[in-house]
Design a protein around this motif. Structure first.
Motif, PDB file in Angstrom:
ATOM      1  N   ARG A 123       0.845  -1.193   0.000  1.00 17.37           N
ATOM      2  CA  ARG A 123       0.000   0.000   0.000  1.00 17.37           C
ATOM      3  C   ARG A 123       0.876   1.237   0.000  1.00 17.37           C
ATOM      4  N   ALA A 124       0.432   2.282  -0.699  1.00 11.29           N
ATOM      5  CA  ALA A 124       1.192   3.534  -0.748  1.00 11.29           C
ATOM      6  C   ALA A 124       0.232   4.701  -0.973  1.00 11.29           C
ATOM      7  N   GLY A 125       0.772   5.905  -0.887  1.00 15.62           N
ATOM      8  CA  GLY A 125      -0.020   7.096  -1.126  1.00 15.62           C
ATOM      9  C   GLY A 125      -0.253   7.307  -2.617  1.00 15.62           C
ATOM     10  N   SER A 126      -1.342   7.981  -2.942  1.00 19.75           N
ATOM     11  CA  SER A 126      -1.705   8.228  -4.337  1.00 19.75           C
ATOM     12  C   SER A 126      -2.198   9.654  -4.508  1.00 19.75           C
ATOM     13  N   ALA A 127      -2.005  10.202  -5.687  1.00 17.98           N
ATOM     14  CA  ALA A 127      -2.524  11.538  -5.998  1.00 17.98           C
ATOM     15  C   ALA A 127      -3.995  11.490  -6.381  1.00 17.98           C
ATOM     16  N   TRP A 128      -4.549  10.295  -6.528  1.00 17.07           N
ATOM     17  CA  TRP A 128      -5.899  10.123  -7.046  1.00 17.07           C
ATOM     18  C   TRP A 128      -6.861   9.631  -5.969  1.00 17.07           C
ATOM     19  N   GLY A 129      -8.124   9.935  -6.166  1.00 26.94           N
ATOM     20  CA  GLY A 129      -9.183   9.339  -5.336  1.00 26.94           C
ATOM     21  C   GLY A 129      -9.015   9.570  -3.851  1.00 26.94           C
ATOM     22  N   ILE A 130      -9.021   8.474  -3.089  1.00 28.90           N
ATOM     23  CA  ILE A 130      -8.887   8.563  -1.631  1.00 28.90           C
ATOM     24  C   ILE A 130      -7.418   8.588  -1.210  1.00 28.90           C
ATOM     25  N   HIS A 131      -6.519   8.787  -2.185  1.00 27.49           N
ATOM     26  CA  HIS A 131      -5.079   8.932  -1.943  1.00 27.49           C
ATOM     27  C   HIS A 131      -4.426   7.650  -1.435  1.00 27.49           C
ATOM     28  N   VAL A 132      -4.943   6.535  -1.925  1.00 26.60           N
ATOM     29  CA  VAL A 132      -4.378   5.221  -1.603  1.00 26.60           C
ATOM     30  C   VAL A 132      -4.214   4.438  -2.899  1.00 26.60           C
ATOM     31  N   LYS A 133      -3.085   3.754  -3.022  1.00 24.27           N
ATOM     32  CA  LYS A 133      -2.881   2.868  -4.165  1.00 24.27           C
ATOM     33  C   LYS A 133      -2.200   1.598  -3.695  1.00 24.27           C
ATOM     34  N   TYR A 134      -2.334   0.564  -4.512  1.00 19.19           N
ATOM     35  CA  TYR A 134      -1.639  -0.696  -4.267  1.00 19.19           C
ATOM     36  C   TYR A 134      -0.835  -1.043  -5.516  1.00 19.19           C
ATOM     37  N   TYR A 135       0.462  -1.254  -5.309  1.00 17.96           N
ATOM     38  CA  TYR A 135       1.314  -1.640  -6.426  1.00 17.96           C
ATOM     39  C   TYR A 135       0.934  -3.031  -6.920  1.00 17.96           C
ATOM     40  N   LEU A 136       1.110  -3.233  -8.223  1.00 18.54           N
ATOM     41  CA  LEU A 136       0.770  -4.502  -8.840  1.00 18.54           C
ATOM     42  C   LEU A 136       1.985  -5.070  -9.570  1.00 18.54           C
ATOM     43  N   THR A 137       2.179  -6.373  -9.421  1.00 19.66           N
ATOM     44  CA  THR A 137       3.216  -7.069 -10.176  1.00 19.66           C
ATOM     45  C   THR A 137       2.549  -7.975 -11.193  1.00 19.66           C
ATOM     46  N   GLY A 138       2.835  -7.758 -12.465  1.00 20.28           N
ATOM     47  CA  GLY A 138       2.295  -8.615 -13.510  1.00 20.28           C
ATOM     48  C   GLY A 138       3.004  -9.958 -13.508  1.00 20.28           C
ATOM     49  N   LEU A 139       2.249 -11.031 -13.519  1.00 16.48           N
ATOM     50  CA  LEU A 139       2.802 -12.375 -13.358  1.00 16.48           C
ATOM     51  C   LEU A 139       2.875 -13.169 -14.660  1.00 16.48           C
ATOM     52  N   GLU A 140       2.475 -12.529 -15.768  1.00 20.67           N
ATOM     53  CA  GLU A 140       2.468 -13.227 -17.046  1.00 20.67           C
ATOM     54  C   GLU A 140       3.121 -12.360 -18.115  1.00 20.67           C
ATOM     55  N   ASN A 141       3.445 -12.986 -19.253  1.00 21.39           N
ATOM     56  CA  ASN A 141       4.101 -12.198 -20.305  1.00 21.39           C
ATOM     57  C   ASN A 141       3.170 -11.179 -20.944  1.00 21.39           C
ATOM     58  N   THR A 142       1.895 -11.256 -20.636  1.00 22.38           N
ATOM     59  CA  THR A 142       0.925 -10.273 -21.139  1.00 22.38           C
ATOM     60  C   THR A 142       0.844  -9.027 -20.268  1.00 22.38           C
TER      61      THR A 142
END
Length: 203
Positions: A123-142
């Protein structure tokens, strides 16, 4: 046929066309979703992710209907759902140009949604919405450029709470952006988990 009778017939035809339009509003196919959730559970057990919840996003649905789902594995049903944006691609940001037919790509600076499975990270701060974001790791070649592309799960003021079909949800640069109220629910759930959740965007 007199004018009054013609007017009545015209009114009835218009009324019936609206009724038919209401009857065919797209919606989540629960049986199809359960099949996807079943596949998710197998993957989560194999990779050590949460076997309590996952997040499913069905991009086969138009953006004006709810296609973001937090899935409860124990109940084998949706815990809650909401609208979610997809990437605008070559179109201008925040429009609804591709509301029914998004373009998918993993290309850096392509501004498209990437299909595939993601690990929901810190979890981290965000400039958007409620100022919360979650980083995502893509697990496939797509979707393995997700981190470089800064594709994150966040909220956005322009995403409504209620369905807007046949209109669409405003489009962004490829993040799965949800409404502020949906994000509050997601954030509360994610903060309470001990294991990473799987997020799967499919078409």
């Amino acid at each position: 046929m007199n004018i009054q009778y013609k007017s009545i017939i015209t009114f009835l035809l218009i009324f019936l066309s609206f009724k038919n339009a209401d009857a065919i509003v797209p919606h989540i196919d629960i049986n199809h979703t359960r099949q996807k959730a079943k596949q998710c559970l197998v993957y989560c057990k194999l990779k050590g992710y949460s076997t309590r919840y996952c997040i499913l996003i069905d991009m086969s649905l138009p953006s004006g209907v709810k296609r973001f789902m937090v899935w409860d594995f124990r109940k084998n049903d949706t815990l809650f759902s909401g609208l979610v944006s997809h990437g605008c691609g070559i179109n201008p940001w925040s429009g609804i140009w591709s509301k029914d037919k998004p373009t998918f790509s993993n290309t850096i600076n392509g501004h498209c949604t990437s299909l595939g499975k993601y690990r929901v990270n810190e979890r981290a701060g965000s400039a958007w919405g409620i100022h919360v974001k979650y980083y995502l790791t893509g697990l496939e070649n797509t979707n393995n450029n997700a981190y470089v592309r800064q594709v994150v799960l966040h909220s956005w003021e322009q995403v409504p709470d209620k369905e807007v079909y046949p209109n669409g949800t405003p489009e962004d640069w490829g993040c799965p952006a949800i409404s502020n109220n949906t994000m509050k629910l997601v954030d509360a759930l994610l903060r309470d988990q001990k294991k990473h959740l799987l997020l799967w965007i499919y078409n």
